[in-house]
Design a protein around this motif. Structure first.
Motif, PDB file in Angstrom:
ATOM      1  N   UNK A 123       1.469  -9.145  -0.886  1.00  0.00           N
ATOM      2  CA  UNK A 123       0.942  -8.304  -1.963  1.00  0.00           C
ATOM      3  C   UNK A 123      -0.291  -7.513  -1.524  1.00  0.00           C
ATOM      4  N   UNK A 124      -0.399  -6.316  -2.091  1.00  0.00           N
ATOM      5  CA  UNK A 124      -1.578  -5.459  -1.891  1.00  0.00           C
ATOM      6  C   UNK A 124      -1.836  -5.107  -0.428  1.00  0.00           C
ATOM      7  N   UNK A 125      -0.767  -4.875   0.328  1.00  0.00           N
ATOM      8  CA  UNK A 125      -0.895  -4.435   1.716  1.00  0.00           C
ATOM      9  C   UNK A 125       0.049  -3.267   1.941  1.00  0.00           C
ATOM     10  N   UNK A 126      -0.382  -2.213   2.557  1.00  0.00           N
ATOM     11  CA  UNK A 126      -1.678  -1.942   3.180  1.00  0.00           C
ATOM     12  C   UNK A 126      -2.742  -1.471   2.197  1.00  0.00           C
ATOM     13  N   UNK A 127      -2.379  -1.364   0.918  1.00  0.00           N
ATOM     14  CA  UNK A 127      -3.366  -0.991  -0.097  1.00  0.00           C
ATOM     15  C   UNK A 127      -2.979  -1.637  -1.413  1.00  0.00           C
ATOM     16  N   UNK A 128      -3.903  -1.716  -2.358  1.00  0.00           N
ATOM     17  CA  UNK A 128      -3.608  -2.361  -3.641  1.00  0.00           C
ATOM     18  C   UNK A 128      -2.392  -1.743  -4.333  1.00  0.00           C
ATOM     19  N   UNK A 129      -1.576  -2.625  -4.880  1.00  0.00           N
ATOM     20  CA  UNK A 129      -0.389  -2.185  -5.609  1.00  0.00           C
ATOM     21  C   UNK A 129       0.873  -2.128  -4.766  1.00  0.00           C
ATOM     22  N   UNK A 130       0.750  -2.206  -3.458  1.00  0.00           N
ATOM     23  CA  UNK A 130       1.917  -2.180  -2.561  1.00  0.00           C
ATOM     24  C   UNK A 130       2.370  -3.608  -2.313  1.00  0.00           C
ATOM     25  N   UNK A 131       3.669  -3.834  -2.442  1.00  0.00           N
ATOM     26  CA  UNK A 131       4.281  -5.134  -2.135  1.00  0.00           C
ATOM     27  C   UNK A 131       4.983  -4.978  -0.791  1.00  0.00           C
TER      28      UNK A 131
END
Length: 187
Positions: A29-37
């Motif tokens: 979760x939250x990789x490479x940025x918040x909100x990305x699964x």
């Protein structure tokens, strides 16, 4: 994808391939940025059975190719395994600046800038060869479209591509149309 071969030659269905992928893909979760699964394929590639299952499935898709083109970097791993299984060669489609000159290159737009793919301009004659592209993920389609364009400009026929995962909400399939793309799993 309709079926795949087990390493011993037995057929297995697409649901069995999906089951292996579901069991082995690590979600971050939250990789490479918040909100990305983020879907991490590293555990799949490190697992003997997982690698065998996806290699067999992708080899079935690439059957009849003269050459497999693996896109930098996980596509190298998959492309090499698929090519070995089919008894054909593999072409590494590299990120810009990684190959000695002369090279053929294709620059394409990303959501955050541009990127370049390259293949050798000397030593490999692609004219008239059937080349199937292998990669890990189809997302926005930019990398796959650039690889197809690069290979076609070098004289190759590119009848198909195979990916492990497809993220359909990002429009990648539409961007590479009419290229036939087979994904082992859609997430």
């Amino acid at each position: 994808m309709t079926s795949a071969s087990e390493p011993d030659g037995r057929r297995q269905g697409a649901s069995a391939v999906a089951d292996v992928l579901k069991a082995l893909i690590r979600e971050v979760p939250d990789f490479p940025e918040p909100g990305i699964q983020f879907k991490d394929l590293t555990p799949v590639l490190a697992d003997r059975h997982g690698l065998a299952v996806i290699t067999a499935a992708m080899a079935e898709i690439a059957e009849g190719a003269d050459l497999v083109a693996g896109i930098d970097a996980r596509g190298f791993l998959l492309g090499g395994a698929v090519a070995h299984r089919l008894g054909i060669g593999v072409l590494a489609v590299r990120k810009g600046g990684k190959l000695p000159p002369p090279v053929h290159s294709e620059t394409y737009t990303l959501e955050y800038g541009t990127a370049t793919l390259e293949i050798p301009a000397d030593g490999i004659d692609l004219a008239g060869r059937r080349v199937v592209i292998i990669d890990d993920v189809l997302a926005t389609g930019g990398t796959l479209a650039a690889a197809r364009s690069l290979l076609a400009a070098s004289g190759a026929e590119v009848p198909a591509a195979a990916v492990v995962l497809e993220l359909p909400g990002l429009g990648g399939r539409e961007k590479v149309a009419p290229l036939q793309v087979t994904s082992l799993q859609t997430v």
